[in-house]
Enzyme design. Structure first.
Site, mmCIF file in Angstrom:
data_model
loop_
_atom_site.group_PDB
_atom_site.id
_atom_site.type_symbol
_atom_site.label_atom_id
_atom_site.label_comp_id
_atom_site.label_asym_id
_atom_site.label_seq_id
_atom_site.Cartn_x
_atom_site.Cartn_y
_atom_site.Cartn_z
ATOM 1 N N GLY A 46 -0.399 21.647 -6.764
ATOM 2 C CA GLY A 46 -1.590 22.086 -7.484
ATOM 3 C C GLY A 46 -2.105 20.990 -8.392
ATOM 4 N N GLN A 51 -6.775 17.238 -15.392
ATOM 5 C CA GLN A 51 -5.738 16.239 -15.093
ATOM 6 C C GLN A 51 -6.326 14.955 -14.517
ATOM 7 O OE1 GLN A 51 -3.148 19.293 -12.878
ATOM 8 N NE2 GLN A 51 -1.644 17.901 -13.777
ATOM 9 N N LEU A 96 2.148 17.271 -12.381
ATOM 10 C CA LEU A 96 1.837 15.874 -12.050
ATOM 11 C C LEU A 96 1.473 15.069 -13.300
ATOM 12 C CD1 LEU A 96 -0.167 16.364 -8.724
ATOM 13 C CD2 LEU A 96 2.200 15.594 -8.998
ATOM 14 N N GLU A 138 -1.963 26.285 -12.997
ATOM 15 C CA GLU A 138 -3.207 25.509 -12.910
ATOM 16 C C GLU A 138 -4.302 26.098 -13.797
ATOM 17 O OE1 GLU A 138 -2.866 22.675 -11.738
ATOM 18 O OE2 GLU A 138 -1.003 23.076 -10.669
ATOM 19 N N HIS A 141 -3.996 25.016 -17.290
ATOM 20 C CA HIS A 141 -4.557 23.677 -17.566
ATOM 21 C C HIS A 141 -6.005 23.771 -18.043
ATOM 22 C CE1 HIS A 141 -1.641 20.587 -16.464
ATOM 23 N NE2 HIS A 141 -1.334 21.211 -15.342
HETATM 24 NI NI NI Z 1 0.345 20.859 -14.122
#
Ligand code: NI
Length: 173
Positions: A46, A51, A96, A138, A141
């Site tokens: 994801g 990001q 990530l 996600e 985020h």
């Molecule tokens: Ni993440």
């Protein structure tokens, strides 16, 4: 399509709430396609727009494991959890933006999510298992929330210090 670079925690852009996507355009579709490519390349399951430094409510995900079958890339604009189960489950999560750090996080075991797809159509689906964990991670985020925010302050600080060290090392090359 092209790969985008992924921001590493700590970064103020990862802590901001993102703006909704009003209308889809080619630039946003290209961003979504780039995010999927970036996610598969990482590899990850994801990725959220903040990001890659874009303050928009957009996430991409694909939780199909290689041995399970063909990929199932999902692009979600303005995703919203509209229902969550009382039952909770715990999964090990990573991110990530926080490479090589993992921790168990408890979340609702099943969620129903509504979003706008790549074609601009409204979609709704219920997710369980890894998909439920991933879609909640996600969407977090988009509200400036990272999985480490669910950990104790001590664990969070430990991981943040490791990431600061990693960023210094990368900056030095
Ligand atoms: Ni993440």
């Amino acid at each position: 399509m092209s790969l985008r670079s992924i921001l590493i925690h700590p970064d103020p852009r990862l802590k901001k709430a993102c703006d909704p996507v009003p209308d889809l355009d080619d630039e946003l579709r290209r961003l979504a396609d780039d995010m999927l490519e970036t996610m598969y390349d990482a590899p990850g399951v994801g990725l959220a727009a903040p990001q890659v430094g874009v303050n928009r409510r957009l996430i991409v995900l694909d939780c199909v494991r290689e041995e399970e079958g063909p990929p199932r890339p999902l692009i979600m604009f303005n995703p919203e959890v509209i229902a969550a189960s009382d039952e909770r489950s715990t999964h090990e999560e990573g991110c990530l933006s926080i490479p090589e750090q993992y921790a168990e996080v408890e979340r609702p075991a099943e969620v129903t999510v509504r979003w706008m797809d790549r074609g601009g159509a409204e979609r709704e689906e219920s997710f369980a298992g890894l998909w439920a964990t991933c879609v909640q991670h996600e969407i977090d985020h988009l509200n400036g929330v990272l999985f480490i925010d669910y950990l104790t302050p001590l664990k969070r600080q430990l991981i943040t210090r490791k990431m600061q060290k990693l960023k210094r090392e990368r900056a030095r090359g």
